[in-house]
Design a protein around this motif. Structure first.
Motif, PDB file in Angstrom:
ATOM      1  N   SER A 276      20.168  26.427  29.518  1.00  0.00           N
ATOM      2  CA  SER A 276      19.563  26.478  30.843  1.00  0.00           C
ATOM      3  C   SER A 276      19.475  27.895  31.391  1.00  0.00           C
ATOM      4  CB  SER A 276      20.371  25.617  31.819  1.00  0.00           C
ATOM      5  OG  SER A 276      21.717  26.068  31.886  1.00  0.00           O
ATOM      6  N   GLY A 277      20.067  28.862  30.692  1.00  0.00           N
ATOM      7  CA  GLY A 277      20.040  30.244  31.153  1.00  0.00           C
ATOM      8  C   GLY A 277      21.448  30.801  31.277  1.00  0.00           C
ATOM      9  N   TRP A 278      21.618  31.823  32.108  1.00  0.00           N
ATOM     10  CA  TRP A 278      22.917  32.449  32.316  1.00  0.00           C
ATOM     11  C   TRP A 278      23.686  31.672  33.372  1.00  0.00           C
ATOM     12  CZ3 TRP A 278      24.647  36.005  29.040  1.00  0.00           C
ATOM     13  CH2 TRP A 278      23.715  36.713  28.281  1.00  0.00           C
ATOM     14  N   VAL A 279      24.882  31.213  32.980  1.00  0.00           N
ATOM     15  CA  VAL A 279      25.698  30.357  33.841  1.00  0.00           C
ATOM     16  C   VAL A 279      26.955  31.117  34.250  1.00  0.00           C
ATOM     17  CG1 VAL A 279      26.977  28.190  34.003  1.00  0.00           C
ATOM     18  CG2 VAL A 279      24.815  28.282  32.731  1.00  0.00           C
ATOM     19  N   GLU A 280      27.252  31.107  35.541  1.00  0.00           N
ATOM     20  CA  GLU A 280      28.438  31.798  36.063  1.00  0.00           C
ATOM     21  C   GLU A 280      29.698  31.047  35.673  1.00  0.00           C
ATOM     22  OE1 GLU A 280      30.294  32.870  40.452  1.00  0.00           O
ATOM     23  OE2 GLU A 280      28.119  32.967  40.150  1.00  0.00           O
ATOM     24  N   LEU A 281      30.710  31.784  35.211  1.00  0.00           N
ATOM     25  CA  LEU A 281      31.976  31.201  34.789  1.00  0.00           C
ATOM     26  C   LEU A 281      33.070  31.490  35.817  1.00  0.00           C
ATOM     27  CD1 LEU A 281      31.942  32.294  31.028  1.00  0.00           C
ATOM     28  CD2 LEU A 281      31.305  30.053  31.962  1.00  0.00           C
ATOM     29  N   PRO A 282      34.060  30.604  35.927  1.00  0.00           N
ATOM     30  CA  PRO A 282      35.195  30.890  36.817  1.00  0.00           C
ATOM     31  C   PRO A 282      35.913  32.159  36.365  1.00  0.00           C
ATOM     32  CG  PRO A 282      35.188  28.581  36.127  1.00  0.00           C
ATOM     33  CD  PRO A 282      34.173  29.281  35.275  1.00  0.00           C
ATOM     34  N   THR A 283      35.927  33.168  37.216  1.00  0.00           N
ATOM     35  CA  THR A 283      36.489  34.479  36.884  1.00  0.00           C
ATOM     36  C   THR A 283      37.522  34.854  37.936  1.00  0.00           C
ATOM     37  OG1 THR A 283      34.356  35.112  35.918  1.00  0.00           O
ATOM     38  CG2 THR A 283      35.934  36.882  36.355  1.00  0.00           C
ATOM     39  N   ARG A 284      38.676  35.325  37.464  1.00  0.00           N
ATOM     40  CA  ARG A 284      39.780  35.656  38.376  1.00  0.00           C
ATOM     41  C   ARG A 284      40.222  37.101  38.160  1.00  0.00           C
ATOM     42  NH1 ARG A 284      45.546  35.304  38.088  1.00  0.00           N
ATOM     43  NH2 ARG A 284      45.359  34.654  35.899  1.00  0.00           N
ATOM     44  N   PHE A 285      40.312  37.860  39.259  1.00  0.00           N
ATOM     45  CA  PHE A 285      40.830  39.215  39.195  1.00  0.00           C
ATOM     46  C   PHE A 285      42.341  39.152  38.990  1.00  0.00           C
ATOM     47  CE2 PHE A 285      42.584  42.817  41.822  1.00  0.00           C
ATOM     48  CZ  PHE A 285      42.378  43.786  40.863  1.00  0.00           C
ATOM     49  N   VAL A 286      42.844  39.862  37.949  1.00  0.00           N
ATOM     50  CA  VAL A 286      44.250  39.766  37.569  1.00  0.00           C
ATOM     51  C   VAL A 286      45.046  40.961  38.064  1.00  0.00           C
ATOM     52  CG1 VAL A 286      45.863  39.576  35.642  1.00  0.00           C
ATOM     53  CG2 VAL A 286      43.679  38.352  35.565  1.00  0.00           C
ATOM     54  N   GLU A 287      44.617  42.159  37.697  1.00  0.00           N
ATOM     55  CA  GLU A 287      45.373  43.346  38.077  1.00  0.00           C
ATOM     56  C   GLU A 287      44.489  44.576  37.985  1.00  0.00           C
ATOM     57  OE1 GLU A 287      48.557  44.230  35.405  1.00  0.00           O
ATOM     58  OE2 GLU A 287      47.451  43.599  33.630  1.00  0.00           O
ATOM     59  N   GLU A 288      45.045  45.689  38.478  1.00  0.00           N
ATOM     60  CA  GLU A 288      44.335  46.962  38.495  1.00  0.00           C
ATOM     61  C   GLU A 288      45.109  47.981  37.692  1.00  0.00           C
ATOM     62  OE1 GLU A 288      43.061  50.393  41.799  1.00  0.00           O
ATOM     63  OE2 GLU A 288      43.610  48.360  42.426  1.00  0.00           O
ATOM     64  N   GLY A 289      44.436  48.643  36.746  1.00  0.00           N
ATOM     65  CA  GLY A 289      45.038  49.707  35.970  1.00  0.00           C
ATOM     66  C   GLY A 289      44.589  51.065  36.462  1.00  0.00           C
ATOM     67  N   GLU A 290      44.910  52.084  35.695  1.00  0.00           N
ATOM     68  CA  GLU A 290      44.546  53.435  36.095  1.00  0.00           C
ATOM     69  C   GLU A 290      43.047  53.668  36.033  1.00  0.00           C
ATOM     70  OE1 GLU A 290      45.530  58.088  34.828  1.00  0.00           O
ATOM     71  OE2 GLU A 290      46.656  56.429  33.963  1.00  0.00           O
ATOM     72  N   THR A 291      42.408  53.112  35.019  1.00  0.00           N
ATOM     73  CA  THR A 291      40.975  53.345  34.834  1.00  0.00           C
ATOM     74  C   THR A 291      40.145  52.073  34.861  1.00  0.00           C
ATOM     75  OG1 THR A 291      41.248  53.242  32.416  1.00  0.00           O
ATOM     76  CG2 THR A 291      41.387  55.419  33.473  1.00  0.00           C
ATOM     77  N   HIS A 292      40.776  50.895  34.754  1.00  0.00           N
ATOM     78  CA  HIS A 292      40.037  49.640  34.632  1.00  0.00           C
ATOM     79  C   HIS A 292      40.586  48.581  35.589  1.00  0.00           C
ATOM     80  CE1 HIS A 292      38.803  51.509  30.848  1.00  0.00           C
ATOM     81  NE2 HIS A 292      37.838  50.604  30.750  1.00  0.00           N
ATOM     82  N   TYR A 293      39.708  47.594  35.900  1.00  0.00           N
ATOM     83  CA  TYR A 293      40.115  46.339  36.517  1.00  0.00           C
ATOM     84  C   TYR A 293      40.213  45.289  35.414  1.00  0.00           C
ATOM     85  CZ  TYR A 293      38.779  48.405  41.030  1.00  0.00           C
ATOM     86  OH  TYR A 293      38.664  49.209  42.131  1.00  0.00           O
ATOM     87  N   PHE A 294      41.174  44.346  35.556  1.00  0.00           N
ATOM     88  CA  PHE A 294      41.401  43.331  34.541  1.00  0.00           C
ATOM     89  C   PHE A 294      41.116  41.946  35.131  1.00  0.00           C
ATOM     90  CE2 PHE A 294      43.816  47.004  33.356  1.00  0.00           C
ATOM     91  CZ  PHE A 294      43.719  47.061  31.979  1.00  0.00           C
ATOM     92  N   PHE A 295      40.466  41.092  34.318  1.00  0.00           N
ATOM     93  CA  PHE A 295      40.033  39.774  34.773  1.00  0.00           C
ATOM     94  C   PHE A 295      40.326  38.732  33.704  1.00  0.00           C
ATOM     95  CE2 PHE A 295      37.334  43.125  36.370  1.00  0.00           C
ATOM     96  CZ  PHE A 295      37.239  42.866  37.729  1.00  0.00           C
ATOM     97  N   GLU A 296      40.395  37.470  34.145  1.00  0.00           N
ATOM     98  CA  GLU A 296      40.451  36.327  33.236  1.00  0.00           C
ATOM     99  C   GLU A 296      39.306  35.393  33.586  1.00  0.00           C
ATOM    100  OE1 GLU A 296      44.226  34.418  33.294  1.00  0.00           O
ATOM    101  OE2 GLU A 296      45.214  35.960  32.062  1.00  0.00           O
ATOM    102  N   ALA A 297      38.619  34.903  32.562  1.00  0.00           N
ATOM    103  CA  ALA A 297      37.478  34.012  32.775  1.00  0.00           C
ATOM    104  C   ALA A 297      37.579  32.839  31.810  1.00  0.00           C
ATOM    105  CB  ALA A 297      36.161  34.755  32.564  1.00  0.00           C
ATOM    106  N   ARG A 298      37.300  31.646  32.307  1.00  0.00           N
ATOM    107  CA  ARG A 298      37.338  30.439  31.484  1.00  0.00           C
ATOM    108  C   ARG A 298      35.920  30.046  31.098  1.00  0.00           C
ATOM    109  NH1 ARG A 298      42.016  27.657  31.417  1.00  0.00           N
ATOM    110  NH2 ARG A 298      40.901  25.713  30.999  1.00  0.00           N
TER     111      ARG A 298
END
Length: 469
Positions: A276-298
């Motif tokens: 059907s196209g591009w589907v949004e997934l449940p995404t959760r912001f986990v933590e912040e590092g020095e250079t990156h943001y970290f996420f978990e997605a199901r």
């Protein structure tokens, strides 16, 4: 002289002449034996064994040892020894670095497993060093017979490929793979870990590729709300999606990818490509590092993915001048309504221009799918016809004449006109600006002054009737 001797003599003389002429012009004659060249000394790391299997005795601790050796001919610096993965708390290392090993030296590392539950548990021990060929070595830690082998290789300048093989995976047992590598430390988007539950036993092969550009056979990522792709992920897998469940990605996005456009980690979402196209997934912001943001997605399965960054997307839906014919001592209002069709909060600057001159401005903070209104009050000292613009949109002309009354026959709209001050329930992320109209409904063409005059007329009529009764 023997027959043919004169010919041989001539050939010898010719050869000698060639050699002498070659030496005269400085042509070097290459030696004919083996050539030796100096090779720079480098460290070379060896970590054994590649997996530590522990028993599954609940409530008991078990210790096993691995060795780190330097088989190179230069000092080996071990920067860190770290344990990663969702079950890392069950494993403890006795050494975490740093340490320098000379050529031929060895360092033993003891890992202790403390099982608080009988469930299968997995983790990965990372050995980070200055080995130029293998800056990261992995040791698989588990209390099952399952073993995972993860190896990286960079295919293109902006593309990273990681291959993983899980041997003897147990059915209905969640598998957790850490696939982060030093070579991806500067990537805009990277996959650090993936977990999934196979519904059948056996081996599973995964190939996970990331790229800042979409892969050739993947449809373009284009959403109506202005979301921009930050990076793409492609997963090849030997197990069908129908035989897996509970797939979770741990991804990271470089901070500077979000800087400068009023977006933050709350605006990052993983999308999966489906029929059907591009589907949004449940995404959760986990933590912040020095250079990156970290996420978990199901996600319901493996496929092609895009890490999207939601953006604000503004448009002016309405703009008008409430009174278009006034005198020099009077004023008028310009009402502007702005909508955010994007998927992220944002701030929109509304500019009021007369002819091409900026005379006023205000900022509206608008939530996704929200609408807010700005009101500009303006008076004119000099007679004339003024062209009114809001940003690049022409609103109308205001005719200004000298005198104490508004010229008759002009086009007028009530004080609030046909635009009412509207703020939808989710439209504002902050308090309204002073220049904005307040919430409420108004009747077109009927302002406060008209209502007061009507009430006065009624009161006078009543009083007059009683006086002559």
């Amino acid at each position: 002289m023997r027959p043919g001797a004169s010919g041989r003599t001539v050939r010898v003389l010719l050869v000698m002449a060639v050699l002498l002429s070659t030496a005269a012009v400085g042509v070097a004659v290459q030696p004919t034996g083996p050539v030796s060249r100096q090779v720079d000394a480098e460290p070379d790391i060896v970590v054994q064994p590649e997996a530590l299997r522990f028993s599954n005795a609940t409530g008991e601790s078990e210790a096993q040892t691995l060795s780190i050796r330097n088989v190179g001919d230069a000092p080996l610096t071990i920067d860190a020894v770290a344990i990663v993965g969702p079950d890392r708390a069950a494993f403890e290392r006795a050494f975490d670095g740093p340490l320098t090993l000379g050529p031929g030296d060895r360092q033993n590392v003891t890992v202790t497993f403390d099982a608080t539950t009988a469930r299968p548990q997995f983790a990965t021990l990372h050995v980070l060093s200055n080995d130029p060929d293998e800056p990261q070595r992995n040791v698989w830690l588990t209390n099952t017979q399952t073993v995972a082998d993860v190896s990286p290789s960079r295919v293109l300048e902006r593309k990273t490929l990681v291959n993983a093989t899980i041997t003897d995976a147990e059915a209905n047992t969640t598998q957790s793979l850490n696939i982060s590598w030093p070579l991806t430390r500067d990537d805009v988007v990277a996959v650090d870990a993936v977990t999934f539950t196979p519904e059948r036993a056996g081996s599973v092969d995964l190939s996970i590729a990331t790229n800042v550009s979409r892969f050739g056979d993947v449809p373009a990522f284009a959403l109506g709300d202005g979301t921009e792709p930050a990076g793409y992920v492609h997963v090849d897998h030997s197990i069908p999606n129908e035989q897996i469940s509970d797939v979770t990605f741990r991804i990271r996005v470089r901070k500077d990818r979000l800087a400068g456009n009023e977006t933050g980690p709350e605006d990052v979402v993983l999308y999966r490509h489906e029929e059907s196209g591009w589907v949004e997934l449940p995404t959760r912001f986990v933590e912040e590092g020095e250079t990156h943001y970290f996420f978990e997605a199901r996600t319901p399965g493996f496929s092609d993915f895009t890490t999207g960054v939601k953006q604000a997307k503004f448009r002016i839906t309405d703009a008008l001048v409430t009174v278009t014919r006034i005198s020099t001592h009077q004023g008028t209002e310009v009402l502007v309504r702005v909508r955010n069709d994007g998927g992220a909060d944002g701030t929109y600057t509304v500019k009021l221009l007369l002819e091409e001159t900026l005379v006023d401005r205000t900022e509206l903070s608008i939530a996704p799918n929200g609408t807010r209104q700005a009101t500009f009050e303006r008076s004119f000292d000099e007679p004339g016809i003024y062209q009114v613009y809001v940003n690049e949109r022409f609103v109308g002309n205001v005719t200004v004449e000298s005198g104490d009354t508004v010229p008759t026959g002009g086009s007028t709209i009530g004080r609030r006109g046909t635009l009412t001050a509207e703020r939808t329930n989710n439209a504002s992320t902050g308090p309204p600006e002073a220049s904005q109209a307040t919430s409420g409904e108004s009747v077109p063409g009927l302002g406060f002054g008209t209502t007061a005059v009507a009430l006065l007329v009624v009161a006078l009529s009543v009083a007059f009737g009683r006086r002559h009764r």
